[in-house]
Scaffold this active site. Structure first.
Site, PDB file in Angstrom:
ATOM      1  N   GLU A 151       0.840  -1.189   0.000  1.00 29.67           N
ATOM      2  CA  GLU A 151       0.000   0.000   0.000  1.00 29.67           C
ATOM      3  C   GLU A 151       0.880   1.246   0.000  1.00 29.67           C
ATOM      4  OE1 GLU A 151      -3.274   0.299  -0.462  1.00 29.67           O
ATOM      5  OE2 GLU A 151      -2.392   2.277  -0.684  1.00 29.67           O
ATOM      6  N   CYS A 260       5.976   5.725   8.996  1.00 27.43           N
ATOM      7  CA  CYS A 260       6.500   4.885   7.904  1.00 27.43           C
ATOM      8  C   CYS A 260       7.982   5.089   7.615  1.00 27.43           C
ATOM      9  CB  CYS A 260       5.694   5.130   6.643  1.00 27.43           C
ATOM     10  SG  CYS A 260       4.023   4.516   6.788  1.00 27.43           S
TER      11      CYS A 260
HETATM   12  C1  UDX Z   1       4.753   7.776   3.295  1.00 31.44           C
HETATM   13  C2  UDX Z   1       4.735   7.524   1.786  1.00 31.44           C
HETATM   14  O1  UDX Z   1       4.624   8.777   1.078  1.00 31.44           O
HETATM   15  C3  UDX Z   1       3.579   6.592   1.412  1.00 31.44           C
HETATM   16  O2  UDX Z   1       3.622   6.302   0.017  1.00 31.44           O
HETATM   17  C4  UDX Z   1       3.724   5.314   2.221  1.00 31.44           C
HETATM   18  O3  UDX Z   1       2.637   4.429   1.947  1.00 31.44           O
HETATM   19  C5  UDX Z   1       3.781   5.626   3.710  1.00 31.44           C
HETATM   20  O4  UDX Z   1       4.835   6.541   3.979  1.00 31.44           O
HETATM   21  P1  UDX Z   1       3.377   9.335   4.998  1.00 31.44           P
HETATM   22  O5  UDX Z   1       4.261   8.800   6.074  1.00 31.44           O
HETATM   23  O6  UDX Z   1       1.917   9.397   5.239  1.00 31.44           O
HETATM   24  O7  UDX Z   1       3.558   8.479   3.645  1.00 31.44           O
HETATM   25  O8  UDX Z   1       3.854  10.832   4.686  1.00 31.44           O
HETATM   26  P2  UDX Z   1       4.645  11.632   3.559  1.00 31.44           P
HETATM   27  O9  UDX Z   1       3.755  12.636   2.976  1.00 31.44           O
HETATM   28  O10 UDX Z   1       5.346  10.746   2.622  1.00 31.44           O
HETATM   29  O11 UDX Z   1       5.723  12.408   4.464  1.00 31.44           O
HETATM   30  C6  UDX Z   1       6.645  11.688   5.273  1.00 31.44           C
HETATM   31  C7  UDX Z   1       7.551  12.649   6.006  1.00 31.44           C
HETATM   32  O12 UDX Z   1       8.445  13.297   5.102  1.00 31.44           O
HETATM   33  C8  UDX Z   1       6.836  13.769   6.756  1.00 31.44           C
HETATM   34  O13 UDX Z   1       7.448  13.934   8.021  1.00 31.44           O
HETATM   35  C9  UDX Z   1       7.040  14.980   5.882  1.00 31.44           C
HETATM   36  O14 UDX Z   1       7.034  16.182   6.622  1.00 31.44           O
HETATM   37  C10 UDX Z   1       8.426  14.697   5.318  1.00 31.44           C
HETATM   38  N1  UDX Z   1       8.682  15.376   4.031  1.00 31.44           N
HETATM   39  C11 UDX Z   1       7.956  15.031   2.927  1.00 31.44           C
HETATM   40  C12 UDX Z   1       9.690  16.323   3.937  1.00 31.44           C
HETATM   41  O15 UDX Z   1      10.366  16.636   4.915  1.00 31.44           O
HETATM   42  N2  UDX Z   1       9.933  16.901   2.726  1.00 31.44           N
HETATM   43  C13 UDX Z   1       9.225  16.579   1.606  1.00 31.44           C
HETATM   44  O16 UDX Z   1       9.514  17.153   0.549  1.00 31.44           O
HETATM   45  C14 UDX Z   1       8.207  15.627   1.706  1.00 31.44           C
END
Ligand code: UDX
Length: 438
Positions: A151, A260
Site C-alpha cells: 500500500e 513509515c
Molecule cells: C509515506 C509515503 O509517502 C507513502 O507512500 C507510504 O505508503 C507511507 O509513507 P506518509 O508517512 O503518510 O507516507 O507521509 P509523507 O507525505 O510521505 O511524508 C513523510 C515525512 O516526510 C513527513 O514527516 C514529511 O514532513 C516529510 N517530508 C515530505 C519532507 O520533509 N519533505 C518533503 O519534501 C516531503
C-alpha cells in the site's frame, strides 16, 4: 466481491472503506472490541480527511462491516488481506509477531481456497515465511495462495491515494490468485504491475527509501545553501524543473518523520544487512535526517544563547499537516529537546493536541487554544509542521503578541522576506538568516 481485511488500523480501515466504496462487500476484522464498536457506530478513531463519510456511508449500506472474529473473516472473504502493524524493534528490524500470529489464526480456519494478501509493509521474503506458516498450521490438502500487495497511501490524503492510485502492485506466483486480484482492483483506474512476491515486497521498501533519500538530499543541499548564502527553495525549484528529477519531495525542513519512513528505512537497512548486501547509502540518509534537527537546535541556541526559562512557542505537533498522527514526529522530538534544556514551551496544533496529551512530554508543555495564544509573550516562534493555516496568520498581530519578534521556520512555510517586512528576524532552513530591518 466478498473481501476481508484483518487489522483496522490506518491502512486496513482506509483500504476496507475504499474497497466498499468501489462496490465490494468488505468485512474488517480487528481484535480491539472498543475500536470495532466505535467503527460500527460510523465513527473513526483517527483524523483522516474524507474517511469518516466513506465509512459511514458504506456501514449504512452494509457493504462495510466489522467484527472481532477471524474465523468469520476467513469464511467471508474470497480474498483475505492482512493489514496488521509491523512495528520496529530496537535494532531496526521489524517485529513480525502480529503478522505471524494472524497467519496461524487464518490457517486453522481455512476450509476452502482463499487468497491471502499481505498489505502490511514487510521485509522481502516475508511472503515465503507466511506461506510456510499457513501450510504448517492448515488442514492437510486445503488450498491457498499468498500475494503481496503493498500500500502506498499517505496519511492526510489516504482516501484519494486509495481511490486514485498511481499504480497497483500485485506480487504473486499463481494465475488463480492473480486473476482474483485483478477482479478486486477492476473498479480502480490505475496501471497494474504484476510481479513475483519478493519483488513486490521490495518495491514498497525501495519506494519509501527513495522518497526519504530525496528529502535527505535536499536537506544536505540546505546545509550547503546556508554556508554559501544561497536559497534552497530556489535550488529545489531549479532542479525540480528537470522532468527526470521532479519537484515533489524536495522540501527542505526538519527532516522526515511519521510511522513509515523512519521505520521502513531502518527495516530496509536491516534486511539488506541480513541478506549480505549492506545498504550504506541509506545509513547516510538517516544521518542527514537526524542532523537537520541538531542543526536547527544549534541555530536556536546561537540566537537565544541559553534556552532555560525562555518562552518558546511551537506551531505544529503532528509529523506533517492534515493528520493528528504524532508518531515519530520531528515536531515532538523538537519539543522534547527544548523541554530538556529548560525552555518554557507553549504549543499549538490544529488536530494533534489530543494525541500529544498521551505522551509524557506533554505534561511539561502548555497547550494553547490558537496559534496567537501560543505565541503570546514568546521570545521565539518555531514552525515545526507546515499546517496551511499558519501561513495565513496576520504577521502584524503575531508581532504584537510576541515579546521578541523572532521566527524559526523549520518547514520554510512563510514566504522568504515576508516576516522580515513586519519586523521579525526570520530563519528558515537553507535560506540563511534574514535580520529584522533596523
Ligand atoms: C509515506 C509515503 O509517502 C507513502 O507512500 C507510504 O505508503 C507511507 O509513507 P506518509 O508517512 O503518510 O507516507 O507521509 P509523507 O507525505 O510521505 O511524508 C513523510 C515525512 O516526510 C513527513 O514527516 C514529511 O514532513 C516529510 N517530508 C515530505 C519532507 O520533509 N519533505 C518533503 O519534501 C516531503
Amino acid at each position: 466481491m466478498k473481501l476481508t481485511i484483518i487489522g483496522s488500523g490506518y491502512v486496513g480501515l482506509t483500504t476496507g472503506a475504499c474497497f466498499a466504496e468501489a462496490g465490494h462487500h468488505v468485512l474488517c476484522v480487528d481484535n480491539d472490541e472498543r475500536k470495532v464498536k466505535t467503527l460500527l457506530a460510523g465513527k473513526i478513531p483517527i483524523y483522516e480527511p474524507g474517511l469518516e463519510p466513506v465509512v459511514r456511508k458504506n456501514v449504512a449500506s452494509k457493504r462495510l462491516q466489522f467484527s472481532t472474529n477471524t474465523e468469520e473473516g476467513v469464511a467471508h472473504g474470497e480474498v483475505v488481506f492482512i493489514a496488521v502493524p509491523t512495528p520496529p524493534q530496537a535494532d531496526g528490524s521489524v517485529d513480525l509477531s502480529f503478522l505471524e500470529k494472524v497467519a496461524r489464526e487464518i490457517a486453522v480456519c481455512l476450509d476452502s481456497y482463499r487468497v491471502i494478501v499481505d498489505k502490511s509493509t514487510v521485509p522481502v521474503k516475508t511472503g515465503e515465511r507466511v506461506a510456510q506458516t499457513i501450510r504448517r498450521y492448515a488442514k492437510p490438502g486445503v488450498e491457498f495462495d499468498i500475494v503481496s500487495n503493498p500500500e502506498f497511501l499517505r496519511e492526510g490524503s489516504a482516501v484519494d491515494d486509495l481511490m486514485n492510485p498511481d499504480r497497483i502492485v500485485i506480487g504473486g506466483n499463481s494465475d488463480r490468485a492473480l486473476a482474483l486480484m485483478q477482479k478486486v482492483y477492476e473498479p480502480f483506474v490505475a496501471p497494474v504491475l504484476v510481479t513475483d512476491i519478493n519483488s513486490a515486497e521490495l518495491i514498497k521498501h525501495a519506494a519509501n527509501s527513495f522518497l526519504a533519500l530525496k528529502i535527505s538530499y535536499i536537506n544536505a543541499i540546505s546545509e550547503i545553501c546556508e554556508a554559501a548564502g544561497a536559497d534552497v527553495e530556489k535550488v529545489a525549484e531549479g532542479i525540480g524543473m528537470d522532468k527526470r528529477i521532479g519537484r515533489s519531495f524536495l522540501n527542505a525542513g526538519l527532516g522526515y518523520g511519521g510511522s513509515c519512513f523512519p521505520k521502513d528505512i531502518a527495516a530496509f537497512i536491516a534486511i539488506a544487512e541480513q541478506l549480505g548486501s549492506p545498504f550504506t547509502l541509506l545509513k547516510e540518509v538517516e544521518k542527514i535526517n537526524a542532523r537537520q534537527l541538531t542543526r536547527f537546535m544549534d541555530s536556536i541556541r546561537e540566537a537565544l544563547w541559553l534556552l532555560k526559562e525562555k518562552k518558546i512557542a511551537v506551531w505544529g505537533i503532528s509529523f506533517k499537516p492534515n493528520t493528528d498522527d504524532v508518531r515519530s514526529s520531528v515536531a515532538v522530538n523538537l519539543i522534547e529537546a527544548l523541554v530538556k534544556e529548560g525552555a518554557d514551551v507553549s504549543a499549538y496544533d490544529p488536530k494533534a493536541m489530543d494525541k500529544f496529551r498521551e505522551l509524557p512530554v506533554s505534561k511539561k508543555v502548555k497547550l494553547a487554544d490558537s496559534p496567537l495564544a501560543a505565541a503570546e509573550g514568546a521570545e521565539a516562534l518555531i514552525i515545526a509542521t507546515e499546517w496551511p493555516e499558519f501561513a495565513s496568520i496576520d504577521l502584524a498581530d503575531l508581532h504584537k503578541a510576541m515579546r521578541t519578534p523572532m521566527i524559526f521556520d523549520g518547514r520554510n512555510l512563510l514566504e522568504s522576506g515576508a516576516a522580515q517586512t513586519y519586523g521579525f528576524t526570520y530563519r528558515g532552513i537553507g535560506r540563511g538568516v534574514l535580520p529584522a530591518p533596523a
